[in-house]
Design an enzyme around this catalytic site. Structure first.
Site, PDB file in Angstrom:
ATOM      1  N   GLY A  38      12.094 -89.488  74.080  1.00  0.00           N
ATOM      2  CA  GLY A  38      13.092 -88.814  73.326  1.00  0.00           C
ATOM      3  C   GLY A  38      12.639 -88.447  71.845  1.00  0.00           C
ATOM      4  O   GLY A  38      13.162 -88.477  70.932  1.00  0.00           O
TER       5      GLY A  38
ATOM      6  N   THR B 129       3.074-104.332  72.239  1.00  0.00           N
ATOM      7  CA  THR B 129       2.782-103.408  71.173  1.00  0.00           C
ATOM      8  C   THR B 129       1.605-102.722  71.532  1.00  0.00           C
ATOM      9  O   THR B 129       1.191-101.793  70.796  1.00  0.00           O
ATOM     10  CB  THR B 129       2.888-103.959  69.788  1.00  0.00           C
TER      11      THR B 129
ATOM     12  N   LYS C 212       3.135-106.900  63.430  1.00  0.00           N
ATOM     13  CA  LYS C 212       1.845-106.766  64.231  1.00  0.00           C
ATOM     14  C   LYS C 212       1.791-104.997  64.309  1.00  0.00           C
ATOM     15  O   LYS C 212       0.410-104.706  63.978  1.00  0.00           O
ATOM     16  CB  LYS C 212       2.248-107.020  65.680  1.00  0.00           C
TER      17      LYS C 212
ATOM     18  N   GLY D  10      23.178 -70.068  88.548  1.00  0.00           N
ATOM     19  CA  GLY D  10      22.155 -70.291  89.318  1.00  0.00           C
ATOM     20  C   GLY D  10      21.390 -68.881  90.023  1.00  0.00           C
ATOM     21  O   GLY D  10      21.981 -67.946  89.538  1.00  0.00           O
TER      22      GLY D  10
ATOM     23  N   CYS E 287      28.530 -67.584  84.797  1.00  0.00           N
ATOM     24  CA  CYS E 287      27.577 -66.809  85.347  1.00  0.00           C
ATOM     25  C   CYS E 287      27.482 -66.470  86.690  1.00  0.00           C
ATOM     26  O   CYS E 287      28.615 -65.717  87.264  1.00  0.00           O
ATOM     27  CB  CYS E 287      26.101 -66.973  84.726  1.00  0.00           C
TER      28      CYS E 287
ATOM     29  N   GLU F  84      21.619 -59.596  95.207  1.00  0.00           N
ATOM     30  CA  GLU F  84      20.656 -60.690  95.096  1.00  0.00           C
ATOM     31  C   GLU F  84      20.435 -61.260  96.185  1.00  0.00           C
ATOM     32  O   GLU F  84      19.442 -61.718  96.625  1.00  0.00           O
ATOM     33  CB  GLU F  84      21.120 -61.841  93.931  1.00  0.00           C
TER      34      GLU F  84
ATOM     35  N   HIS G 174      26.729 -67.403  79.232  1.00  0.00           N
ATOM     36  CA  HIS G 174      26.665 -68.697  79.376  1.00  0.00           C
ATOM     37  C   HIS G 174      26.920 -69.276  78.071  1.00  0.00           C
ATOM     38  O   HIS G 174      26.617 -69.692  76.937  1.00  0.00           O
ATOM     39  CB  HIS G 174      25.010 -69.027  79.377  1.00  0.00           C
TER      40      HIS G 174
ATOM     41  N   GLU H 174      28.104 -72.402  77.508  1.00  0.00           N
ATOM     42  CA  GLU H 174      27.575 -73.532  77.392  1.00  0.00           C
ATOM     43  C   GLU H 174      26.504 -73.612  76.365  1.00  0.00           C
ATOM     44  O   GLU H 174      26.218 -74.412  75.586  1.00  0.00           O
ATOM     45  CB  GLU H 174      27.056 -74.314  78.374  1.00  0.00           C
TER      46      GLU H 174
HETATM   47  N1  GLN Z   1      21.536 -64.931  89.806  1.00  0.00           N
HETATM   48  C1  GLN Z   1      22.449 -64.528  89.129  1.00  0.00           C
HETATM   49  C2  GLN Z   1      21.995 -63.207  88.299  1.00  0.00           C
HETATM   50  O1  GLN Z   1      20.974 -63.223  88.028  1.00  0.00           O
HETATM   51  C3  GLN Z   1      23.367 -65.288  87.895  1.00  0.00           C
HETATM   52  C4  GLN Z   1      22.287 -65.817  86.924  1.00  0.00           C
HETATM   53  C5  GLN Z   1      22.728 -67.002  86.313  1.00  0.00           C
HETATM   54  O2  GLN Z   1      23.755 -67.601  86.789  1.00  0.00           O
HETATM   55  N2  GLN Z   1      22.487 -67.261  85.147  1.00  0.00           N
HETATM   56  O3  GLN Z   1      22.821 -62.144  87.784  1.00  0.00           O
END
Ligand code: GLN
Length: 550
Positions: A20, A192, A227, A365, A392, A416, A523, A525
């Site tokens: 951490g 320790t 210690k 992904g 994505c 792809e 993205h 997130e």
């Molecule tokens: N594989 C997809 C692309 O390259 C989506 C990429 C992702 O989800 N970050 O466009």
């Protein structure tokens, strides 16, 4: 140098990795920020990759993308989330970047015929980067985390740079070592010695820690503290006990309780200001701990069959983004992991199992693994009106699913996976084709922040509450502009696009048809923060929460 009075805190790891350091660094940053100082966090990754973009998430966890587009490790994400602000490319370095600069300079004859060596040349490039990070944004304090553990081969030059920096600025540098105190089951006693050994190892580099943050599964007693103080040559009140906690967001509050803010400021010869800035953070921690209800979210992903690797690391930002939006609306997202391949294997899991979730999410992904299973899950969510959120790849597959099953384009696909598909609904943009042909994969996707124009009257617009937003990207493929009209005529709404209208950024179904069926090419997130949750995640969780109540 315009760095008069700038302060540096180096965070080093002892004993073992994974205890951490990143959260400790983020927490110190937040503490000092809470005392009115402007703080910058810097991460040093000792590996030779020039950035984290070429690494599989099962190697080093999720790839985080900065606003600038730089692909980094997930600690940068934690830093941004704790500080609640964007960091820049200067705030991240790898050995690969450092060596690349030195070698480029050598090739350009900039070392004027000298022998180029690790010390001073590589060390000085590290220092140059540390100074650049410190000066570019006007911060007063840099917290610099050196990855790895003391004693590793690959981080030694960074520790050497940290040593030299104190020589140059004796009053402006503090060293904090994050270590681990094991309690072996057979002994039942907290030990320790590994920490003593780690400190001695650090001493051999010429560096003496000013603070020890001692991670352990329970709080350290006074005896252990004494210690460590004696054997490690560190003031007892500079030894901070950091037992395991329920949530990482407790850590800064615990540090503050141990007076760490005051002690750090004293160490750095800075005026000790009151801690007044942690109020909102405390509230957030309270809200996360006291939800009004739980909603179950099924995340359909891959990266499942990778031995002892921690799955949650690969999707860290997604999990955290769900937590922040949950805290904002009083719900706790209970996340379950669903292996997309389970729906397509020989004896497949019945897709009906998805009905028990209040919401289904398909995260980003790459590649073929599990994608037909993901498409099945998306179809199930659409047909059964279960709130669906696609990130994505999760958006691209949602559009493919729609094209296949609603528009009847049976072989709709992404190039792809199937470069020869007669219906490339998701395709690579011309500028990416050349890069792929040249095997030029590092840092060449659509990366970093892009502006989107959001259409009024859509779920996306309602969530964002504005017409123009910025989101971070990391992908090579896009919804093929040639299919956009046909798909839109078929009922899927493209509710946000690039400013020129060519790239599709968000797709959704109208609310009359589905409570929440939305995917985003970006993205989101990556920009969700504890004190600033992301509106799309919040909208998704609200829909999930309504399904639960219904
Ligand atoms: N594989 C997809 C692309 O390259 C989506 C990429 C992702 O989800 N970050 O466009």
């Amino acid at each position: 140098m315009a760095l008069e009075g700038h302060k540096f805190i180096f965070v080093l790891g002892g004993v073992m990795s994974g205890v951490g350091k990143g959260i400790a660094s983020s927490s110190m940053g937040l503490l000092l920020q809470g005392r009115g100082y402007s703080v910058n966090l810097v991460k040093i990754d000792p590996y030779l990759n020039v950035d984290a973009g070429t690494m599989n998430p099962t190697e080093h966890g999720e790839v985080f993308v900065l606003k600038s587009g730089l692909e980094t490790d997930q600690d940068m994400g934690n830093y941004e989330r704790f500080l609640n602000r964007d960091l820049t490319s200067e705030d991240y370095m790898t050995s690969g970047m450092v060596y690349q600069s030195v070698i480029n300079r050598e090739r350009a004859l900039e070392y004027a015929g000298k022998t180029v060596e690790a010390v001073p040349h590589v060390r000085d490039e590290i220092l140059r980067r540390i100074y650049a990070a410190a000066s570019h944004n006007g911060s007063e304090i840099s917290v610099i985390e050196i990855g790895g553990t003391v004693g590793d081969f690959q981080n030694a030059l960074f520790i050497e740079a940290a040593r030299v920096l104190r020589l140059q600025h004796p009053k402006d540098v503090a060293y904090v070592m994050v270590t681990y105190l094991p309690t072996p089951g057979t002994l039942g006693e907290m030990k320790t010695k590994p920490t003593q050994t780690a400190v001695r190892e650090l001493n051999s580099y010429g560096v003496q820690p000013d603070f020890i943050i001692a991670r352990s599964n329970q709080a350290m007693d006074e005896k252990r503290k004494e210690k460590l103080a004696i054997w490690c040559n560190v003031q007892p009140d500079h030894i901070i006990s950091a037992p395991d906690v329920e949530s990482i967001y407790d850590v800064p509050l615990n540090f503050e309780q141990d007076n760490m803010g005051t002690l750090l400021l004293e160490q750095l010869s800075l005026p000790v200001t009151e801690s007044t800035g942690l109020h909102d953070w405390r509230n957030f921690v309270q809200r996360i701990k006291n939800p009004e209800k739980e909603v179950s979210i099924g995340i359909v992903g891959k990266y499942f069959d990778t031995g002892d690797f921690v799955l949650s690391d690969a999707y860290l930002s997604v999990i955290e983004a769900l937590k922040y939006s949950g805290a904002a609306i009083g719900v706790k997202p209970k996340i379950e992991w669903i292996n997309a391949k389970d729906f397509t294997k020989e004896n497949p899991v019945d897709i009906e199992m998805l009905r028990k979730y209040d919401g289904i999410l398909v995260p980003g992904g790459f590649g073929e693994t599990g994608i037909e299973g993901k498409i099945k899950a998306i179809q199930f969510a659409r047909e059964n009106k279960i709130p669906y959120f696609g990130l994505c790849y999760g958006m691209q597959l949602m559009v493919i699913e729609y094209a296949r099953h609603i528009l009847g384009i049976e072989d709709a696909h992404t190039t792809e996976i199937n470069p020869g598909t007669p219906h490339p609904v998701v395709d690579v943009m011309p500028e990416q084709v050349a890069l792929i042909e040249a095997n030029n994969y590092g840092g060449t996707m659509r990366l970093g922040v892009y502006e989107e124009h959001v259409k009024e009257g859509t779920i996306a617009h309602e969530a964002y509450g504005k017409d123009v937003v910025e989101e971070r990207h990391r992908h090579r493929y896009e919804i093929n502009p040639e299919y956009v009209q046909q798909i839109a005529d078929g009922g899927l709404v493209f509710s946000a696009t690039s400013p020129d209208g060519i790239l599709m950024e968000i797709a959704e179904l109208p609310r009359e048809e589905h409570p929440f069926f939305l995917g985003t090419q970006a993205h989101p997130e990556l920009q969700a923060r504890p004190l600033d949750p992301h509106p799309l995640f919040t909208a998704f969780l609200k829909a999930a929460s309504e399904r639960k109540s219904a």
